[in-house]
Design a protein around this motif. Structure first.
Motif, PDB file in Angstrom:
ATOM      1  N   LEU A  94      -7.269  -9.246  16.415  1.00 33.87           N
ATOM      2  CA  LEU A  94      -7.876  -8.986  17.724  1.00 33.87           C
ATOM      3  C   LEU A  94      -8.302  -7.520  17.815  1.00 33.87           C
ATOM      4  CD1 LEU A  94      -8.336 -10.098  20.716  1.00 33.87           C
ATOM      5  CD2 LEU A  94      -6.193  -8.922  21.200  1.00 33.87           C
ATOM      6  N   VAL A  95      -7.429  -6.629  17.420  1.00 28.94           N
ATOM      7  CA  VAL A  95      -7.721  -5.194  17.488  1.00 28.94           C
ATOM      8  C   VAL A  95      -8.874  -4.823  16.560  1.00 28.94           C
ATOM      9  CG1 VAL A  95      -6.793  -2.874  17.083  1.00 28.94           C
ATOM     10  CG2 VAL A  95      -5.411  -4.574  18.271  1.00 28.94           C
ATOM     11  N   ILE A  96      -8.937  -5.418  15.379  1.00 28.82           N
ATOM     12  CA  ILE A  96     -10.037  -5.073  14.486  1.00 28.82           C
ATOM     13  C   ILE A  96     -11.363  -5.573  15.040  1.00 28.82           C
ATOM     14  CG2 ILE A  96     -10.113  -7.007  12.846  1.00 28.82           C
ATOM     15  CD1 ILE A  96     -10.259  -4.625  10.702  1.00 28.82           C
ATOM     16  N   GLY A  97     -11.351  -6.710  15.751  1.00 30.13           N
ATOM     17  CA  GLY A  97     -12.576  -7.168  16.408  1.00 30.13           C
ATOM     18  C   GLY A  97     -13.044  -6.176  17.458  1.00 30.13           C
ATOM     19  N   VAL A  98     -12.117  -5.687  18.268  1.00 33.19           N
ATOM     20  CA  VAL A  98     -12.442  -4.687  19.288  1.00 33.19           C
ATOM     21  C   VAL A  98     -12.925  -3.398  18.622  1.00 33.19           C
ATOM     22  CG1 VAL A  98     -11.461  -3.204  21.097  1.00 33.19           C
ATOM     23  CG2 VAL A  98     -10.816  -5.629  20.973  1.00 33.19           C
ATOM     24  N   PHE A  99     -12.162  -2.916  17.661  1.00 34.80           N
ATOM     25  CA  PHE A  99     -12.461  -1.639  17.016  1.00 34.80           C
ATOM     26  C   PHE A  99     -13.832  -1.634  16.341  1.00 34.80           C
ATOM     27  CE2 PHE A  99     -12.273   0.955  13.111  1.00 34.80           C
ATOM     28  CZ  PHE A  99     -12.154   2.205  13.694  1.00 34.80           C
ATOM     29  N   LEU A 100     -14.129  -2.672  15.589  1.00 30.19           N
ATOM     30  CA  LEU A 100     -15.391  -2.669  14.857  1.00 30.19           C
ATOM     31  C   LEU A 100     -16.603  -2.767  15.778  1.00 30.19           C
ATOM     32  CD1 LEU A 100     -14.467  -4.580  11.602  1.00 30.19           C
ATOM     33  CD2 LEU A 100     -14.834  -2.138  11.946  1.00 30.19           C
ATOM     34  N   GLY A 158       6.276 -29.236   6.628  1.00 35.03           N
ATOM     35  CA  GLY A 158       5.402 -29.426   7.797  1.00 35.03           C
ATOM     36  C   GLY A 158       5.137 -28.120   8.536  1.00 35.03           C
ATOM     37  N   PRO A 159       6.198 -27.409   8.925  1.00 36.41           N
ATOM     38  CA  PRO A 159       5.982 -26.101   9.551  1.00 36.41           C
ATOM     39  C   PRO A 159       5.262 -25.116   8.635  1.00 36.41           C
ATOM     40  CG  PRO A 159       8.189 -26.873  10.048  1.00 36.41           C
ATOM     41  CD  PRO A 159       7.601 -27.832   9.039  1.00 36.41           C
ATOM     42  N   ALA A 160       5.515 -25.201   7.324  1.00 40.05           N
ATOM     43  CA  ALA A 160       4.824 -24.307   6.386  1.00 40.05           C
ATOM     44  C   ALA A 160       3.326 -24.573   6.407  1.00 40.05           C
ATOM     45  CB  ALA A 160       5.377 -24.487   4.973  1.00 40.05           C
ATOM     46  N   LEU A 161       2.947 -25.848   6.416  1.00 38.42           N
ATOM     47  CA  LEU A 161       1.529 -26.208   6.461  1.00 38.42           C
ATOM     48  C   LEU A 161       0.914 -25.800   7.801  1.00 38.42           C
ATOM     49  CD1 LEU A 161      -0.789 -27.498   4.948  1.00 38.42           C
ATOM     50  CD2 LEU A 161      -0.083 -29.708   5.873  1.00 38.42           C
ATOM     51  N   ALA A 162       1.659 -26.007   8.885  1.00 39.95           N
ATOM     52  CA  ALA A 162       1.166 -25.590  10.204  1.00 39.95           C
ATOM     53  C   ALA A 162       0.976 -24.070  10.251  1.00 39.95           C
ATOM     54  CB  ALA A 162       2.144 -26.033  11.291  1.00 39.95           C
ATOM     55  N   TYR A 163       1.907 -23.345   9.664  1.00 43.62           N
ATOM     56  CA  TYR A 163       1.816 -21.883   9.612  1.00 43.62           C
ATOM     57  C   TYR A 163       0.656 -21.445   8.741  1.00 43.62           C
ATOM     58  CZ  TYR A 163       3.416 -17.072   8.734  1.00 43.62           C
ATOM     59  OH  TYR A 163       3.509 -15.710   8.609  1.00 43.62           O
ATOM     60  N   LEU A 164       0.462 -22.116   7.612  1.00 43.57           N
ATOM     61  CA  LEU A 164      -0.643 -21.808   6.706  1.00 43.57           C
ATOM     62  C   LEU A 164      -1.980 -21.912   7.433  1.00 43.57           C
ATOM     63  CD1 LEU A 164      -1.641 -21.422   3.687  1.00 43.57           C
ATOM     64  CD2 LEU A 164      -1.777 -23.903   3.622  1.00 43.57           C
ATOM     65  N   ALA A 165      -2.201 -23.036   8.090  1.00 44.83           N
ATOM     66  CA  ALA A 165      -3.473 -23.247   8.797  1.00 44.83           C
ATOM     67  C   ALA A 165      -3.522 -22.476  10.113  1.00 44.83           C
ATOM     68  CB  ALA A 165      -3.663 -24.737   9.060  1.00 44.83           C
ATOM     69  N   GLY A 166      -2.397 -22.424  10.815  1.00 50.84           N
ATOM     70  CA  GLY A 166      -2.361 -21.770  12.128  1.00 50.84           C
ATOM     71  C   GLY A 166      -2.629 -20.283  12.066  1.00 50.84           C
ATOM     72  N   THR A 167      -2.149 -19.622  11.014  1.00 53.06           N
ATOM     73  CA  THR A 167      -2.390 -18.188  10.887  1.00 53.06           C
ATOM     74  C   THR A 167      -3.864 -17.902  10.656  1.00 53.06           C
ATOM     75  OG1 THR A 167      -0.161 -17.729  10.100  1.00 53.06           O
ATOM     76  CG2 THR A 167      -1.847 -16.120   9.541  1.00 53.06           C
ATOM     77  N   VAL A 168      -4.491 -18.677   9.787  1.00 55.66           N
ATOM     78  CA  VAL A 168      -5.925 -18.486   9.529  1.00 55.66           C
ATOM     79  C   VAL A 168      -6.714 -18.754  10.809  1.00 55.66           C
ATOM     80  CG1 VAL A 168      -7.911 -19.325   8.224  1.00 55.66           C
ATOM     81  CG2 VAL A 168      -5.716 -18.987   7.081  1.00 55.66           C
ATOM     82  N   ALA A 169      -6.384 -19.836  11.499  1.00 53.78           N
ATOM     83  CA  ALA A 169      -7.084 -20.162  12.750  1.00 53.78           C
ATOM     84  C   ALA A 169      -6.856 -19.073  13.799  1.00 53.78           C
ATOM     85  CB  ALA A 169      -6.617 -21.516  13.280  1.00 53.78           C
ATOM     86  N   ALA A 170      -5.616 -18.628  13.951  1.00 52.13           N
ATOM     87  CA  ALA A 170      -5.305 -17.589  14.938  1.00 52.13           C
ATOM     88  C   ALA A 170      -6.037 -16.291  14.607  1.00 52.13           C
ATOM     89  CB  ALA A 170      -3.800 -17.347  15.000  1.00 52.13           C
ATOM     90  N   ALA A 171      -6.101 -15.948  13.320  1.00 48.20           N
ATOM     91  CA  ALA A 171      -6.798 -14.721  12.909  1.00 48.20           C
ATOM     92  C   ALA A 171      -8.286 -14.808  13.229  1.00 48.20           C
ATOM     93  CB  ALA A 171      -6.580 -14.469  11.423  1.00 48.20           C
ATOM     94  N   LEU A 172      -8.900 -15.935  12.908  1.00 43.58           N
ATOM     95  CA  LEU A 172     -10.331 -16.096  13.183  1.00 43.58           C
ATOM     96  C   LEU A 172     -10.627 -16.114  14.680  1.00 43.58           C
ATOM     97  CD1 LEU A 172     -11.250 -18.706  10.427  1.00 43.58           C
ATOM     98  CD2 LEU A 172     -11.917 -16.288  10.519  1.00 43.58           C
ATOM     99  N   VAL A 173      -9.800 -16.813  15.443  1.00 38.03           N
ATOM    100  CA  VAL A 173      -9.982 -16.842  16.900  1.00 38.03           C
ATOM    101  C   VAL A 173      -9.781 -15.448  17.478  1.00 38.03           C
ATOM    102  CG1 VAL A 173      -8.950 -17.692  19.058  1.00 38.03           C
ATOM    103  CG2 VAL A 173      -9.446 -19.287  17.196  1.00 38.03           C
ATOM    104  N   ALA A 174      -8.775 -14.732  17.002  1.00 40.81           N
ATOM    105  CA  ALA A 174      -8.473 -13.397  17.536  1.00 40.81           C
ATOM    106  C   ALA A 174      -9.596 -12.410  17.258  1.00 40.81           C
ATOM    107  CB  ALA A 174      -7.153 -12.882  16.957  1.00 40.81           C
ATOM    108  N   VAL A 175     -10.106 -12.360  16.020  1.00 43.73           N
ATOM    109  CA  VAL A 175     -11.169 -11.409  15.715  1.00 43.73           C
ATOM    110  C   VAL A 175     -12.447 -11.781  16.473  1.00 43.73           C
ATOM    111  CG1 VAL A 175     -12.142 -12.457  13.607  1.00 43.73           C
ATOM    112  CG2 VAL A 175     -12.132  -9.979  13.879  1.00 43.73           C
ATOM    113  N   THR A 176     -12.711 -13.068  16.611  1.00 44.12           N
ATOM    114  CA  THR A 176     -13.885 -13.506  17.369  1.00 44.12           C
ATOM    115  C   THR A 176     -13.730 -13.163  18.845  1.00 44.12           C
ATOM    116  OG1 THR A 176     -14.261 -15.287  15.782  1.00 44.12           O
ATOM    117  CG2 THR A 176     -15.322 -15.502  17.931  1.00 44.12           C
ATOM    118  N   ALA A 177     -12.553 -13.405  19.398  1.00 40.71           N
ATOM    119  CA  ALA A 177     -12.303 -13.077  20.803  1.00 40.71           C
ATOM    120  C   ALA A 177     -12.393 -11.572  21.041  1.00 40.71           C
ATOM    121  CB  ALA A 177     -10.928 -13.595  21.232  1.00 40.71           C
ATOM    122  N   GLY A 178     -11.816 -10.785  20.137  1.00 41.78           N
ATOM    123  CA  GLY A 178     -11.886  -9.333  20.287  1.00 41.78           C
ATOM    124  C   GLY A 178     -13.319  -8.842  20.285  1.00 41.78           C
ATOM    125  N   THR A 179     -14.114  -9.382  19.398  1.00 40.26           N
ATOM    126  CA  THR A 179     -15.527  -9.006  19.311  1.00 40.26           C
ATOM    127  C   THR A 179     -16.280  -9.431  20.565  1.00 40.26           C
ATOM    128  OG1 THR A 179     -15.431  -9.238  16.918  1.00 40.26           O
ATOM    129  CG2 THR A 179     -17.615  -9.293  17.912  1.00 40.26           C
TER     130      THR A 179
END
Length: 161
Positions: A69-75, A120-141
């Motif tokens: 999120l911060v890198i989206g704002v910063f850039l 199961g939680p490992a797979l959710a974490y694997l996909a959830g982190t990538v999704a959260a990162a993409l949503v966060a940088v997009t939202a920050g921007t």
């Protein structure tokens, strides 16, 4: 095949070679200083919100999402509104935020969850982190661009009065 050549740099000129060396050391120092700050902040987050063995790593997920999120704002700010000094991007984006976000720990967390019998939680974490990162940088921007546009519209309206 030859390496790409910067037409502004003549490497046969000793002064330009020295200048290139100095600039690389400055960038490296900026990244290292920022990295110390970022990793200290991440370590502090891990101390404040520790993750028990085999538990879902919410702290790492949160740190990575906040960093994105911060890198989206910063850039947006340094690309579209502020002519930052040359050291700012390597210091903050690469150093501070690169040290703060932790995709290596993300990988270790996945391995730990799988080893603890929680695929199961490992797979959710694997996909959830990538999704959260993409949503966060997009939202920050997106949010930063809207806030900056609103501020510019207010300034233009005041000037028009």
């Amino acid at each position: 095949m030859t390496e790409p050549v910067d037409p502004d740099v003549d490497l046969s000129d000793a002064r330009q070679r020295r200048e290139l060396r100095r600039s690389h050391y400055r960038v490296l120092a900026a990244v290292a200083a920022g990295g110390m700050i970022g990793t200290a902040a991440r370590y502090g987050a891990a101390l404040l919100w520790p993750t028990a063995a085999g538990a879902f790593p919410w702290t790492t997920l949160g740190v990575n999402a906040v960093g994105c999120l911060v890198i989206g704002v910063f850039l947006v700010v340094v690309s579209e509104t502020w002519t930052a000094p040359a050291w700012v991007r390597p210091f903050f984006a690469t150093g501070v935020l690169g040290g703060f976000t932790t995709f290596s720990t993300y990988c270790v967390d996945i391995q730990r969850l799988v080893s603890a019998g929680h695929p199961g939680p490992a797979l959710a974490y694997l996909a959830g982190t990538v999704a959260a990162a993409l949503v966060a940088v997009t939202a920050g921007t997106w949010i930063t661009r809207r806030v900056l546009a609103a501020g510019m519209a207010r300034r233009a309206a005041r000037r028009a009065r």
